[in-house]
Design a protein around this motif. Structure first.
Motif, PDB file in Angstrom:
ATOM      1  N   GLN A   1      14.751  10.803  -5.483  1.00 16.80           N
ATOM      2  CA  GLN A   1      13.495  10.230  -4.973  1.00 16.80           C
ATOM      3  C   GLN A   1      13.477   8.713  -5.164  1.00 16.80           C
ATOM      4  O   GLN A   1      12.529   8.155  -5.712  1.00 16.80           O
ATOM      5  CB  GLN A   1      12.287  10.874  -5.681  1.00 16.80           C
TER       6      GLN A   1
ATOM      7  N   LEU B   1       9.302  11.039  -1.746  1.00 13.51           N
ATOM      8  CA  LEU B   1       9.910  11.324  -0.442  1.00 13.51           C
ATOM      9  C   LEU B   1       9.613  12.755  -0.016  1.00 13.51           C
ATOM     10  O   LEU B   1       9.672  13.673  -0.819  1.00 13.51           O
ATOM     11  CB  LEU B   1      11.426  11.138  -0.524  1.00 13.51           C
TER      12      LEU B   1
ATOM     13  N   ASP C   1      11.880  12.280   9.916  1.00 13.09           N
ATOM     14  CA  ASP C   1      10.886  12.013   8.886  1.00 13.09           C
ATOM     15  C   ASP C   1      10.531  10.534   8.776  1.00 13.09           C
ATOM     16  O   ASP C   1      11.300   9.654   9.152  1.00 13.09           O
ATOM     17  CB  ASP C   1      11.368  12.529   7.526  1.00 13.09           C
TER      18      ASP C   1
ATOM     19  N   GLN D   1       8.773   7.883   5.832  1.00  8.49           N
ATOM     20  CA  GLN D   1       8.435   7.809   4.420  1.00  8.49           C
ATOM     21  C   GLN D   1       7.488   6.648   4.205  1.00  8.49           C
ATOM     22  O   GLN D   1       7.522   5.653   4.914  1.00  8.49           O
ATOM     23  CB  GLN D   1       9.691   7.625   3.555  1.00  8.49           C
TER      24      GLN D   1
ATOM     25  N   CYS E   1       6.612   4.366   1.212  1.00  4.42           N
ATOM     26  CA  CYS E   1       6.956   3.968  -0.154  1.00  4.42           C
ATOM     27  C   CYS E   1       6.063   2.819  -0.592  1.00  4.42           C
ATOM     28  O   CYS E   1       5.534   2.088   0.228  1.00  4.42           O
ATOM     29  CB  CYS E   1       8.412   3.537  -0.230  1.00  4.42           C
TER      30      CYS E   1
END
Ligand code: NAG
Ligand code: NAG
Ligand code: NAG
Ligand code: NAG
Length: 447
Positions: free
Chosen positions: A83, A164, A172, A174, A176
């Protein structure tokens, strides 16, 4: 705690002298005489350098305001198992040092100078999510301006923890976070602000980003929550960095081949059921698919269950099911041609019903059908509806056999025809299941 005032000691004299001589109202004006011939005189800045151990303030109650911005210059990798997001940032910090001040007119027009950053007090800004030691290179310089504004840029490789979600892999996105905060100073000592607007940060990052690799920057957002630990309140700025995977590699290497294999598997139903090579063909396909999965395993995320794994499992089970179906039909045909059992009445009428001229189902490309030049309607048999209705039709008991006027050859033909109807029916079920499950997966991917 921050001994700026008491530490001044000897410096005070020098500054007072310079104040007197310069005649300006500022106690910390730097005397830059001789800069035009000898370059910058280190002694002129010595007073500032000597104070680098302390936060530069003239009033302790006023917190130092540090404005932050950054440029995301590369997205190096995403580790789904740990991750972690590895990226490269250029971090810009801007703050004011009230002890730096000069008059550009007296200093041969110099507005700003670079100074080795280790000679200055630097704010201890760090990224909360960073899971790595600070790998900032040493020996960086900072710009100081004549008003005492210091601009310090540093490049930094950041390995940050990021939540994640790989369910939608390879489609996908993400989200962050980079949270900038002071390690030590509470809101009484340091406040954080933005040096640039977020859209500017996003734009420069998009322009600068070097990697045309797997990840694409979608956008950056910010929030400014304060973090309280015990009684202390820390100022912090959180940036949300949204990135999206470029799926083409995975589409070409994973989705397209497996779709082809499944399509071939579906088409292999058109191999005649009587031929010897339908089952070996399907077994070969199954083997090929397993080899494909083994080879492509490296491309899949190492943890979690992405939808694509479900899709692969689905493809594999479709192939296994179709192989089982072939085994079943082969067995049925074998039984039909060697030792045809008596055909139950209900089955016979069902068969007639199915193969009737108005029906569409069983005329699939089975060459067995041609053997039935005499269609089942011409077959002799006690199949008047009245008689059927009158009797309690129970599968195990009511039978048509040789005794009811059928030759073995006719029985064989009936059973062969039944096998073909079964084959077609199962093929359609297979197609229906395949279409619906693949549609489901695609719909899930699109949400
Ligand atoms: C600046 O310092 C020099 C010596 O380094 C001195 O001669 C000069 O008078 C000073 N000028 C001002 C304005 O303080
Ligand atoms: C320092 O700043 C505080 C708050 O702005 C103010 O109340 C105080 O008078 C200042 N002290 C000095 C010595 O200027
Ligand atoms: C930081 O940003 C604020 C608001 O944009 C501005 O008023 C302030 O002067 C800036 N401070 C520094 C040190 O850049
Ligand atoms: C990322 O997550 C934060 C908080 O959950 C949210 O405010 C922000 O809009 C998200 N950004 C994107 C691009 O989805």
């Amino acid at each position: 705690m921050e001994g700026g005032w008491p530490a001044r000691g000897g410096v005070l004299l020098c500054l007072t002298v310079s104040l007197l001589l310069q005649g300006r109202g500022d106690a910390f004006t730097i005397n830059c005489s001789g800069f035009d011939q000898h370059g910058v005189d280190p002694a002129a800045f010595q007073a500032v350098f000597d104070r680098k151990a302390f936060r530069p303030f003239t009033n302790y109650s006023i917190p130092t305001r540090v404005n932050i911005s950054f440029t995301l210059s590369a997205i190096l990798g995403v580790d789904a198992q740990l991750q972690l997001l590895t990226s490269f940032l250029w971090i810009d910090l801007v703050w004011d040092n009230p002890f730096i001040n000069w008059n550009p007119k007296e200093c041969v027009g110099i507005n700003k100078l670079t100074v080795l950053a280790e000679n200055l007090w630097l704010p201890d800004i760090f990224i909360v999510e960073s899971m790595d030691v600070d790998q900032t290179p040493s020996g960086l310089t900072a710009y100081i301006s004549s008003e005492g504004r210091i601009k310090y840029d540093k490049p930094m490789r950041v390995t940050s923890i990021c939540n994640l979600d790989i369910f939608y892999f390879p489609f996908d996105q993400q989200n962050c976070t980079f949270t900038f905060s002071s390690f030590l100073y509470t809101v009484d000592g340091m406040l954080l602000g933005m040096d640039k607007e977020v859209w500017e940060i996003t734009d420069t990052s998009r322009n600068v980003i070097r990697t045309q690799g797997e990840w694409e920057l979608l956008g950056i957002n910010k929030a400014t929550p304060k973090m309280s630990v015990g009684n202390n309140l820390y100022d912090q700025i959180t940036f949300y960095v949204a990135i999206r995977r470029r799926p083409s590699l995975y589409i070409i290497n994973l989705l397209v081949p497996s779709s082809f294999l499944v399509a071939i598997d579906a088409l292999s139903f058109y191999l005649p059921a009587e031929s010897e090579n339908r089952a070996p063909f399907k077994i070969t396909l199954l083997l090929g698919y397993n080899v494909f999965l083994l080879m492509m395993n490296d491309l899949l995320p190492a943890s979690g269950t992405p939808l694509i794994s479900v899709y692969f499992a689905l493809c594999l089970s479709l192939m296994v099911v179709s192989l089982l179906e072939t085994v079943f039909i082969t067995h049925l045909l074998h039984v039909a041609t060697t030792q045809p059992p008596p055909m139950p009445r209900w089955l016979h009428s069902l068969l007639l019903h199915c193969t009737g001229p108005g029906r569409c189902c069983p005329t699939a490309p089975h060459k067995g059908n041609k053997g039935l030049g005499l269609t089942p309607t011409h077959l002799p048999g006690p199949n008047e509806p009245g008689e059927l209705a009158g009797k309690e039709v129970r599968p195990g008991e009511t039978e048509l056999d040789g005794g009811s006027g059928w030759t073995k050859a006719q029985l064989v033909e009936l059973w062969v025809q039944f096998s073909h109807v079964m084959d077609t029916l199962l093929f359609r079920l297979y197609l229906l299941f395949m279409a619906s499950s693949i549609l489901t997966v695609i719909v899930l991917w699109n949400t």
